[in-house]
Each structure stands twice: as structure tokens, then as C-alpha cells.
Enzyme design. Structure first.
Site, PDB file in Angstrom:
ATOM      1  N   LEU A   1       0.846  -1.200   0.000  1.00 43.24           N
ATOM      2  CA  LEU A   1       0.000   0.000   0.000  1.00 43.24           C
ATOM      3  C   LEU A   1       0.880   1.248   0.000  1.00 43.24           C
ATOM      4  O   LEU A   1       1.711   1.433   0.888  1.00 43.24           O
ATOM      5  CB  LEU A   1      -0.909   0.008   1.230  1.00 43.24           C
ATOM      6  CG  LEU A   1      -1.801  -1.230   1.395  1.00 43.24           C
ATOM      7  CD1 LEU A   1      -2.774  -1.012   2.555  1.00 43.24           C
ATOM      8  CD2 LEU A   1      -2.546  -1.554   0.106  1.00 43.24           C
TER       9      LEU A   1
ATOM     10  N   ARG B   1       2.224  15.155   6.016  1.00 46.67           N
ATOM     11  CA  ARG B   1       3.132  15.623   7.067  1.00 46.67           C
ATOM     12  C   ARG B   1       4.603  15.690   6.637  1.00 46.67           C
ATOM     13  O   ARG B   1       5.441  16.231   7.345  1.00 46.67           O
ATOM     14  CB  ARG B   1       2.987  14.747   8.317  1.00 46.67           C
ATOM     15  CG  ARG B   1       1.789  15.157   9.171  1.00 46.67           C
ATOM     16  CD  ARG B   1       1.663  14.298  10.395  1.00 46.67           C
ATOM     17  NE  ARG B   1       1.117  12.975  10.072  1.00 46.67           N
ATOM     18  CZ  ARG B   1       1.204  11.930  10.878  1.00 46.67           C
ATOM     19  NH1 ARG B   1       1.832  12.030  12.035  1.00 46.67           N
ATOM     20  NH2 ARG B   1       0.677  10.779  10.525  1.00 46.67           N
TER      21      ARG B   1
ATOM     22  N   GLY C   1       4.142   0.775   1.956  1.00 50.60           N
ATOM     23  CA  GLY C   1       5.268   1.398   1.252  1.00 50.60           C
ATOM     24  C   GLY C   1       6.065   2.370   2.095  1.00 50.60           C
ATOM     25  O   GLY C   1       7.165   2.759   1.716  1.00 50.60           O
ATOM     26  N   ASP C   2       5.524   2.771   3.229  1.00 50.59           N
ATOM     27  CA  ASP C   2       6.236   3.732   4.079  1.00 50.59           C
ATOM     28  C   ASP C   2       6.763   3.095   5.365  1.00 50.59           C
ATOM     29  O   ASP C   2       7.084   3.779   6.324  1.00 50.59           O
ATOM     30  CB  ASP C   2       5.335   4.942   4.402  1.00 50.59           C
ATOM     31  CG  ASP C   2       4.014   4.533   5.056  1.00 50.59           C
ATOM     32  OD1 ASP C   2       3.808   3.328   5.321  1.00 50.59           O
ATOM     33  OD2 ASP C   2       3.173   5.426   5.295  1.00 50.59           O
TER      34      ASP C   2
ATOM     35  N   GLU D   1      -9.600   0.475  15.807  1.00 51.50           N
ATOM     36  CA  GLU D   1      -8.793   1.655  15.514  1.00 51.50           C
ATOM     37  C   GLU D   1      -8.824   2.626  16.694  1.00 51.50           C
ATOM     38  O   GLU D   1      -9.808   2.688  17.433  1.00 51.50           O
ATOM     39  CB  GLU D   1      -9.314   2.345  14.240  1.00 51.50           C
ATOM     40  CG  GLU D   1      -9.064   1.553  12.969  1.00 51.50           C
ATOM     41  CD  GLU D   1      -7.590   1.220  12.770  1.00 51.50           C
ATOM     42  OE1 GLU D   1      -6.780   2.152  12.669  1.00 51.50           O
ATOM     43  OE2 GLU D   1      -7.245   0.026  12.723  1.00 51.50           O
TER      44      GLU D   1
ATOM     45  N   TYR E   1      46.081  16.965 -12.973  1.00 55.17           N
ATOM     46  CA  TYR E   1      44.862  16.472 -13.607  1.00 55.17           C
ATOM     47  C   TYR E   1      45.256  15.483 -14.698  1.00 55.17           C
ATOM     48  O   TYR E   1      45.991  15.829 -15.628  1.00 55.17           O
ATOM     49  CB  TYR E   1      44.032  17.610 -14.224  1.00 55.17           C
ATOM     50  CG  TYR E   1      42.909  17.044 -15.067  1.00 55.17           C
ATOM     51  CD1 TYR E   1      41.907  16.272 -14.467  1.00 55.17           C
ATOM     52  CD2 TYR E   1      42.888  17.202 -16.448  1.00 55.17           C
ATOM     53  CE1 TYR E   1      40.908  15.690 -15.232  1.00 55.17           C
ATOM     54  CE2 TYR E   1      41.877  16.616 -17.221  1.00 55.17           C
ATOM     55  CZ  TYR E   1      40.895  15.862 -16.600  1.00 55.17           C
ATOM     56  OH  TYR E   1      39.918  15.269 -17.350  1.00 55.17           O
TER      57      TYR E   1
HETATM   58  C1  UD1 Z   1      -3.348   1.669   9.798  1.00 54.44           C
HETATM   59  C2  UD1 Z   1      -4.188   0.587  10.440  1.00 54.44           C
HETATM   60  C3  UD1 Z   1      -3.870   0.522  11.929  1.00 54.44           C
HETATM   61  C4  UD1 Z   1      -2.409   0.293  12.125  1.00 54.44           C
HETATM   62  C5  UD1 Z   1      -1.598   1.327  11.400  1.00 54.44           C
HETATM   63  C6  UD1 Z   1      -0.145   0.969  11.438  1.00 54.44           C
HETATM   64  C7  UD1 Z   1      -6.276   0.484   9.181  1.00 54.44           C
HETATM   65  C8  UD1 Z   1      -7.680   0.900   9.134  1.00 54.44           C
HETATM   66  N1  UD1 Z   1      -5.590   0.888  10.252  1.00 54.44           N
HETATM   67  O1  UD1 Z   1      -3.744   2.883  10.332  1.00 54.44           O
HETATM   68  O2  UD1 Z   1      -4.610  -0.509  12.547  1.00 54.44           O
HETATM   69  O3  UD1 Z   1      -2.088   0.314  13.508  1.00 54.44           O
HETATM   70  O4  UD1 Z   1      -1.976   1.391  10.028  1.00 54.44           O
HETATM   71  O5  UD1 Z   1       0.606   2.023  10.894  1.00 54.44           O
HETATM   72  O6  UD1 Z   1      -5.805  -0.246   8.319  1.00 54.44           O
HETATM   73  N2  UD1 Z   1      -3.079   3.677   2.226  1.00 54.44           N
HETATM   74  C9  UD1 Z   1      -3.434   3.564   0.901  1.00 54.44           C
HETATM   75  N3  UD1 Z   1      -4.674   3.922   0.502  1.00 54.44           N
HETATM   76  C10 UD1 Z   1      -5.607   4.388   1.375  1.00 54.44           C
HETATM   77  C11 UD1 Z   1      -5.253   4.500   2.740  1.00 54.44           C
HETATM   78  C12 UD1 Z   1      -3.983   4.135   3.126  1.00 54.44           C
HETATM   79  O7  UD1 Z   1      -2.608   3.154   0.069  1.00 54.44           O
HETATM   80  O8  UD1 Z   1      -6.721   4.678   0.940  1.00 54.44           O
HETATM   81  C13 UD1 Z   1      -1.730   3.283   2.645  1.00 54.44           C
HETATM   82  C14 UD1 Z   1      -0.914   4.419   3.195  1.00 54.44           C
HETATM   83  O9  UD1 Z   1      -0.145   5.008   2.161  1.00 54.44           O
HETATM   84  C15 UD1 Z   1      -0.028   3.725   4.210  1.00 54.44           C
HETATM   85  C16 UD1 Z   1      -0.878   2.546   4.674  1.00 54.44           C
HETATM   86  O10 UD1 Z   1      -1.849   2.361   3.696  1.00 54.44           O
HETATM   87  O11 UD1 Z   1       1.154   3.208   3.630  1.00 54.44           O
HETATM   88  C17 UD1 Z   1      -1.532   2.811   6.035  1.00 54.44           C
HETATM   89  O12 UD1 Z   1      -2.342   3.943   5.927  1.00 54.44           O
HETATM   90  P1  UD1 Z   1      -2.470   4.964   7.131  1.00 54.44           P
HETATM   91  O13 UD1 Z   1      -3.420   6.018   6.759  1.00 54.44           O
HETATM   92  O14 UD1 Z   1      -1.125   5.366   7.594  1.00 54.44           O
HETATM   93  O15 UD1 Z   1      -3.149   4.012   8.222  1.00 54.44           O
HETATM   94  P2  UD1 Z   1      -3.405   4.340   9.713  1.00 54.44           P
HETATM   95  O16 UD1 Z   1      -4.646   5.138   9.824  1.00 54.44           O
HETATM   96  O17 UD1 Z   1      -2.188   4.856  10.311  1.00 54.44           O
HETATM   97 CA    CA Z   2       0.370   5.461   9.354  1.00 53.75          CA
END
Ligand code: UD1
Ligand code: CA
Length: 462
Positions: free
Chosen positions: A14, A21, A107-108, A158, A370
Site C-alpha cells: 500500500l 506531514r 510502502g512507508d 482503531e 589532472y
Molecule cells: C493503519 C491501520 C492501523 C495500524 C496502522 C499501522 C487500518 C484501518 N488501520 O492505520 O490498525 O495500527 O496502520 O501504521 O488499516 N493507504 C493507501 N490507501 C488508502 C489508505 C492508506 O494506500 O486509501 C496506505 C498508506 O499510504 C499507508 C498505509 O496504507 O502506507 C496505512 O495507511 P495509514 O493512513 O497510515 O493508516 P493508519 O490510519 O495509520
Molecule cells: Ca500510518
């Protein structure tokens, strides 16, 4: 369960999140860690798993992401609107055969290791779900793992939906999980977005699995670094340091002495022999090979370079795409540019720049020179301040210097030109034609003395 019985693996990474941020024009997953985009790390780790396919769900800056990461054999899937992690995974699942197991990565989250992921996938067995979890002192912001009295997982809640009791849980969801594709497809189809964030939560499939009688196993991440994500540049810098320390420790365990493991940066791969010594503030980029007993002085940058056994790179030298032979001495303050080969025992001293040249065994270029597009024989001596004039403003030309030739200081070798073996060039010469072997060639004006010459006198002021 043996490898053969296990179902094929499809990895879904993902990477569609916006990364607000980071405060950047660059998509978050393209920010570099150890010189490589965050997403590149995750793809690299996924590739180490022998997966049948790797799908990357991208969104923001999609074209740029694909361009930068270019070649990796992954399937790019666009998520046009970021409607949640469940929605993101659902973009990829139609491309996944039903008998596969899906491994979800972020991916992060760059430092996850293949070893941990193998444990995670193995824990899922044939038909179960497995979750990578962690016990965090500060679980703030993460989804919490909710367990029943028997200790079995009941679901993930969550942060925003959690009750005060659930908020007190320190076991968190890292987001990485392994799920049988067929069940995953069914569960994703049933996800709703009626929650605090109006998102399709991937985490909601856990309660569905439990309701369907599918076992949910957990695997504990061996270190916090592996599961930490990057949301801002402070976290990025933190993970960079953690990564570098891990690399430094690997090198030390392999027989390299580091003056300070906190002051080396490895942005690629290092193959090191025994008893290599690396002083402080050294940067190694791309593939760097260091033979036995190599010493690298403080503040050096070595990029895509091989250094032979016993060679010494003195402080403040920059060496790029070069081969430094065994026993060579380079620097201090030397710049070795691409396509340079220093053969065994050659010496290149301070303020010397060498480009696309071969310097033969035991030859010396010790001061302020050189040398570009040159072939220098063995045991030659290039005096201080010698310059190859290799560029006529339009084309580059070659200089050839024979074995044991001695080029006096401050000589310009105007290429194309050749100096024969054992030739001597008088200091200060401008050599434009071949200098024959074994002879002294000088091209400077003869020195004259004007006897009785009087220095001008200052006129008396009126
Ligand atoms: C998510 C998890 C949470 C977990 C946390 C760990 C869910 C609902 N929650 O929360 O339980 O503790 O990660 O870091 O899954 N992304 C997409 N498309 C989207 C949304 C997100 O590609 O529509 C990707 C983001 O780029 C990221 C990852 O999914 O790499 C997680 O998304 P993020 O929004 O950071 O999730 P959290 O709300 O932090
Ligand atoms: Ca996150």
C-alpha cells in the site's frame, strides 16, 4: 507445512497515502532512506520472498513514483481516491488468483525484513490469517489487537473507535498481515465505511475472519524499527540512523573495524574482507568492495568502487566508479572519477584528479595534477602540477605515457600525445608532439640572464 504445500504468495504494497506531514512536493514513498526511495526498500524486501507477484497500490504522484522506481517487475495499480486501507487492498485483489495468500505491506514502512515476513506468512499456514503485531510502550494512534479471555484474537479496533479500556491495550496492529486470497476477497466485499473516519478499514476483516471460524494467528515483530512507518521527516531521520547502525553492526561482525559505528553511512552494499579499518564520516554508495586490510580514512566518499587488499584511501578523498588495485595509496584530498583503474601499488596524492585513466603498477602522481583519458605505464612518475590537456573544446583525446617515464613538474601534455617508455620530460614543458622513448624532451624557452640590468627607480614626487 512444507514450502511445496504452501499456497503461492501475492504481495500487495500500500503506497497511495498522501503523506501530508512530509510537507513535500515529492510523494512520501519516494523520499530516500540510505539513498533509496522508501518504497524501493519495501519492493526489494518483497522480492526476496519469492512471491508469485508484487502489486503496488499507488495514488499521489503516481506517474512520478513509477518513473523513479522504473524497472522493478511489479504490477502498478492506481487507487484514484484514498478511501482507506481496505479499499486500497481491494484495488489489487481482482488481480490475485483465489488460491494465493496475500501479504499486505506498507510502502512507508521501510525496515521490515524478509525474515520476519517469512515467519508471518508461515504462521498463516494453509487457511488462517496471520497478523504482525508489536507491543509498544506508547500505542497512541495505532489499531489495537483485541483478544478474548482465552487469548484468541477477536478483532482490531482503531484508535478513533477504541473504548478507554481498549485504548489501554499496548499490543498494536502493524498493518502487515497475511490472508488467504479467496476469503480476503469475500471479506473486502462486505466492508463498510460507517466509522469515525468514513474509511474502508482493512482491519475490519479480522472480526469477519473470527465470525467465519477462520483462525487468526499473531506474530510479534522482533524489533520496533521493523514496523515503524515514516510520516514526517523526523521519523525518516530516525529510521535512517537505525538502518545505518544496523549496517554498521553487520560490517563489524564481518570483521571490519569502524572508528565510530554512528559515523558511517552505507547507501548500497558493502563487501568487505577481513581487518578493514574505516575511520569516521565515511560514505559508501552503491556496490563497494573493500579487500582485506584496506584502510579508509576520515571523510571519504567511495561510490561503486573496488579497492584491492592493503590499499589505503587517505582522508577527504572522493572515489567514484573506479578500481583501486592492491596496495595503492590514494589521497589525502584526491578525486578519482569514473572509469579509472589504478594498478597495484600506484600512488595518487593530494589535490590530484584522475578521470577515465589507467595508472600502471607502482606509478606515482603525487601532487596537484589532472590526468584524464590517459594510459600511464608502470613505474612512471608524474611530477607535481602536471596536466593532461585532454579536451580541445570539442573532443576528448588520449594521452599515453610509457613505462618508467618521468614527467617533470608543471608539464602540459596536449592530447592526443604520447610519451615513450623511459622518456624524461623537462619541468614546465608543453608537449604537443610525441616524446621519444629514453630521451629528454624539453619545450620551454631557454633561461637567459641580462647582466648589469638596472631595476627601474621610483620617480621622486613633486
Ligand atoms: C493503519 C491501520 C492501523 C495500524 C496502522 C499501522 C487500518 C484501518 N488501520 O492505520 O490498525 O495500527 O496502520 O501504521 O488499516 N493507504 C493507501 N490507501 C488508502 C489508505 C492508506 O494506500 O486509501 C496506505 C498508506 O499510504 C499507508 C498505509 O496504507 O502506507 C496505512 O495507511 P495509514 O493512513 O497510515 O493508516 P493508519 O490510519 O495509520
Ligand atoms: Ca500510518
Amino acid at each position: 507445512m512444507t514450502e511445496a504445500q504452501r499456497s503461492p504468495l501475492s504481495v500487495v504494497i500500500l503506497a497511495a497515502g498522501q503523506g501530508t506531514r512530509m510537507r513535500s512536493h515529492l510523494p512520501k514513498v519516494l523520499h530516500g532512506l540510505a539513498g533509496r526511495p522508501l518504497l524501493g526498500h519495501v519492493i526489494g524486501t518483497a522480492q526476496a520472498l519469492d512471491a508469485a507477484a508484487i502489486h503496488v497500490v499507488y495514488g499521489h504522484g503516481g506517474e512520478q513514483v513509477r518513473e523513479v522506481l522504473g524497472l522493478p517487475a511489479v504490477n502498478w495499480i492506481e487507487q484514484t481516491e484514498q478511501l482507506g486501507t481496505g479499499h486500497a487492498v481491494a484495488q489489487a485483489t481482482p488481480a490475485v488468483p483465489a488460491d494465493h495468500r496475500v501479504l499486505v505491506l506498507y510502502g512507508d514502512v521501510p525496515l521490515i525484513t524478509a525474515e520476519t515476513l517469512r515467519h508471518l506468512v508461515a504462521a498463516g499456514g494453509s487457511g488462517a490469517v496471520s497478523l504482525l503485531t508489536a507491543e509498544l510502550a506508547d500505542p497512541q494512534g495505532y489499531g489495537r489487537i483485541v483478544r478474548g479471555v482465552d487469548g484468541n484474537v477477536l478483532g482490531i479496533v482503531e484508535q478513533k473507535e477504541a473504548t478507554p479500556q481498549q485504548l489501554a491495550i499496548h499490543e498494536i496492529n502493524t498493518g502487515m498481515m497475511s490472508v488467504p486470497a479467496k476469503s480476503l476477497q469475500q471479506w473486502l466485499a462486505r466492508l463498510g465505511n460507517d466509522n469515525a473516519q468514513g474509511e474502508y478499514y482493512l482491519t475490519d476483516i479480522i472480526a469477519m475472519a473470527v465470525a467465519d471460524g477462520v483462525a487468526v494467528h499473531t506474530v510479534r515483530a522482533p524489533s520496533e524499527d521493523e514496523i515503524l512507518g515514516v510520516n514526517d521527516r523526523v521519523q525518516l531521520a530516525y529510521l535512517e540512523r537505525r538502518y545505518q547502525l544496523r549496517q554498521a553492526e553487520k560490517l563489524m561482525r564481518a570483521g571490519v573495524t569502524l572508528s565510530d559505528p554512528a559515523r558511517i553511512d552505507i547507501r548500497g552494499t558493502v563487501e568487505a574482507g577481513l581487518d578493514v579499518v574505516v575511520d569516521i564520516d565515511v560514505i559508501l554508495e552503491g556496490r563497494v568492495v573493500l579487500g582485506d586490510n584496506v584502510r579508509v580514512g576520515a571523510h571519504c566518499l567511495l561510490k561503486e568502487t573496488e579497492v584491492g587488499a592493503g590499499a589505503v584511501i587517505h582522508p577527504h578523498s572522493v572515489v567514484e566508479q573506479a578500481v583501486i588495485g592492491p596496495g595503492c595509496q590514494v589521497g589525502p584530498f584526491a578525486r578519482i572519477r569514473p572509469d579509472t583503474v589504478l594498478e597495484a601499488g600506484a600512488r595518487v596524492g593530494n589535490f590530484v584528479e584522475i578521470k577515465k585513466s589507467t595508472v600502471g603498477e607502482g606509478s606515482k602522481i603525487n601532487h596537484l595534477s589532472y590526468v584524464g583519458d590517459a594510459i600511464i605505464g608502470r613505474e612512471a612518475n608524474i611530477g607535481a602540477g602536471c596536466i593532461t590537456c585532454n579536451y580541445d573544446g570539442a573532443n576528448k583525446h588520449q594521452t599515453v605515457v610509457g613505462d618508467r617515464a618521468f614527467i617533470g613538474s608543471d608539464t602540459q601534455l596536449v592530447a592526443p600525445v604520447e610519451v615513450g617508455a623511459d622518456a624524461v620530460i623537462g619541468a614546465g614543458s608543453t608537449i604537443t608532439r610525441a616524446a621519444p622513448p629514453g630521451e629528454l624532451t624539453v619545450s620551454r624557452a631557454r633561461q637567459t640572464t641580462i647582466r648589469g640590468w638596472k631595476r627601474p627607480q621610483k620617480k621622486p614626487s613633486r
